[in-house]
Every structure is written in C-alpha cells, then in structure tokens.
Design an enzyme around this catalytic site. Sequence first.
Site, PDB file in Angstrom:
ATOM      1  N   CYS A 163      37.502  24.873  35.914  1.00 58.10           N
ATOM      2  CA  CYS A 163      38.596  25.679  35.380  1.00 58.10           C
ATOM      3  C   CYS A 163      39.614  26.041  36.454  1.00 58.10           C
ATOM      4  O   CYS A 163      39.312  26.004  37.648  1.00 58.10           O
ATOM      5  CB  CYS A 163      38.044  26.960  34.755  1.00 58.10           C
ATOM      6  SG  CYS A 163      39.242  27.811  33.704  1.00 58.10           S
ATOM      7  N   ASP A 216      30.772  35.188  30.394  1.00 56.61           N
ATOM      8  CA  ASP A 216      31.393  35.391  31.705  1.00 56.61           C
ATOM      9  C   ASP A 216      31.033  36.785  32.201  1.00 56.61           C
ATOM     10  O   ASP A 216      30.541  37.629  31.449  1.00 56.61           O
ATOM     11  CB  ASP A 216      32.920  35.241  31.559  1.00 56.61           C
ATOM     12  CG  ASP A 216      33.635  34.967  32.879  1.00 56.61           C
ATOM     13  OD1 ASP A 216      34.860  34.764  32.839  1.00 56.61           O
ATOM     14  OD2 ASP A 216      32.976  34.963  33.948  1.00 56.61           O
TER      15      ASP A 216
HETATM   16  O1  LIG Z   1      40.384  31.654  36.368  1.00 60.19           O
HETATM   17  C1  LIG Z   1      41.190  32.588  36.254  1.00 60.19           C
HETATM   18  O2  LIG Z   1      42.001  32.924  37.159  1.00 60.19           O
HETATM   19  C2  LIG Z   1      41.240  33.388  34.985  1.00 60.19           C
HETATM   20  C3  LIG Z   1      42.158  34.424  34.870  1.00 60.19           C
HETATM   21  C4  LIG Z   1      42.213  35.175  33.697  1.00 60.19           C
HETATM   22  C5  LIG Z   1      41.363  34.874  32.629  1.00 60.19           C
HETATM   23  C6  LIG Z   1      40.442  33.833  32.730  1.00 60.19           C
HETATM   24  C7  LIG Z   1      40.378  33.090  33.905  1.00 60.19           C
HETATM   25  N1  LIG Z   1      39.452  32.074  34.056  1.00 60.19           N
HETATM   26  C8  LIG Z   1      38.586  31.768  32.950  1.00 60.19           C
HETATM   27  C9  LIG Z   1      37.448  30.907  33.229  1.00 60.19           C
HETATM   28  O3  LIG Z   1      36.925  30.255  32.323  1.00 60.19           O
HETATM   29  C10 LIG Z   1      36.801  30.962  34.598  1.00 60.19           C
HETATM   30  O4  LIG Z   1      36.317  29.685  34.927  1.00 60.19           O
HETATM   31  C11 LIG Z   1      35.655  31.961  34.518  1.00 60.19           C
HETATM   32  O5  LIG Z   1      36.202  33.244  34.321  1.00 60.19           O
HETATM   33  C12 LIG Z   1      34.788  31.919  35.765  1.00 60.19           C
HETATM   34  O6  LIG Z   1      35.564  32.158  36.913  1.00 60.19           O
HETATM   35  P1  LIG Z   1      34.816  32.161  38.357  1.00 60.19           P
HETATM   36  O7  LIG Z   1      33.916  33.385  38.359  1.00 60.19           O
HETATM   37  O8  LIG Z   1      35.934  32.231  39.369  1.00 60.19           O
HETATM   38  O9  LIG Z   1      34.025  30.872  38.436  1.00 60.19           O
END
Ligand SMILES: O=C(O)c1ccccc1NCC(=O)[C@H](O)[C@H](O)COP(=O)(O)O
Length: 205
Positions: free
Chosen positions: A8, A127
């Site tokens: 992502c 999440d």
């Molecule tokens: O990735 C972002 O910056 C984000 C910002 C606002 C809403 C959602 C967002 N990402 C969504 C996803 O699916 C991410 O992969 C998920 O939240 C996991 O993130 P991480 O903990 O950094 O792997």
Amino acid sequence: MRCRVKICGITNLDDALMACRHGADALGFVFYAKSPRYITPERANAIVSQLPPFVTPVALFVDADASLVDAVINGSARWSIQFHGNESESECLSYQRPYMKALRIQQGDNVAALVDQYPSASAMLLDAYKAGVPGGTGEVFDWSVIPALLSKPIVLAGGLTPYNVQQAVQQVRPYAVDVSGGVELSKGIKSELKVREFISGAKCE
Ligand SMILES: O=C(O)c1ccccc1NCC(=O)[C@H](O)[C@H](O)COP(=O)(O)O
C-alpha cells in the site's frame, strides 16, 4: 492456502512495477490528502494503465466525497476500493465496485460484530487504531483479539514488516496481509529489498 499480499501507499510507477515483479497481488493507492503517500487520481490512473495482469489496484479513501471516488474509479475498470473511514455499508455499496472495509481495532472491540456490519464487503481489513491517524500508523495491534472464524476474508494490516510478517501469517492465518510503512525507504518510497523480503515471508507455507 497461500497468503496474498497488498503493498500500500504506491506513489510511482517504478515502485508499482517492482512490487509486481516480486509477486504483490494488490497495490494500494492513497487518496487521502493528509497522507504523505497521497497520489492524485490522474497519476494513479496513469500507473494503473501500465500494470501487468493479475494485480489488483486498490483505491483507498477516508470519508471521501463521491466526486473524488468517481474521479478515480472512472479511470479504470480494474479498481477495487478500500474504505478506510466511517463509511456505512450503503455508502460502500453505492459505487458498485468490489470493496474492502477497514476497521481500526482497539482492545475490547467485538471484531466479529464489526465485520458482520458489512455483509457486501469482499474482505475486511483489520488495522491498528491510533487516535487522529486513520491509517498508515506503522503500529501493530493485538492480533489475539481476532476470532479464528469470521464471516469475511481478513486482510491483516498495521505495523507489519519483513521481520514480523511470518509470525503474523502463522498466528492469524489471514486471507492476505497489507503493508505500507514497513517496506519503505522513506514515506511513499518503497524499498525493493524490504518488499522482496516481506512478500517472501508472507507467502512461505
Ligand atoms: O498509508 C497511509 O498513509 C494511509 C493514510 C490514511 C489512511 C490509510 C492509509 N493507509 C491504509 C493502509 O491500508 C495501510 O497499508 C495500513 O494502514 C497499514 O499501514 P502500515 O502500518 O504503515 O503498514
């Protein structure tokens, strides 16, 4: 059944094609302006038009206006949607595209009941919850709160990295795992080494 992988926060074509080369099953594009991984609908659709087959582009929104959602999904029939805000099931259904609903899990949540609120979802993304941060937190939540049996395929997210993804897959047995920050060199720029290691760790039987 092998675990699928969504990378992502894709912001450029090189990272998109690199993730595909290493076996990503889905790529997430963030249409939330406050995110450092934000990408415009035009740039995202230009990338999607150059993706190889058998990779799903996922458009990610946080309580977005319909005009933004339509500007993105009208650019390609390939889009799947991830609703990452407080969207109701009827709002999610209104776009008539396959969608995942993200839930930000806190201790004490009745995960099964929350999942059952979206019977039309193709999957539910679980999440980490962090006050004021809708996603991309880089934080892990307590996976033990996830019941063994749920009514929907589960995509596990939140603070996953190449170093904990194998444990996550073995403990939770999700349909898929999702990562944003854990495979980056800097916000919005992916590390090929981390992406390769993450996918390898996620797909090991
Ligand atoms: O990735 C972002 O910056 C984000 C910002 C606002 C809403 C959602 C967002 N990402 C969504 C996803 O699916 C991410 O992969 C998920 O939240 C996991 O993130 P991480 O903990 O950094 O792997």
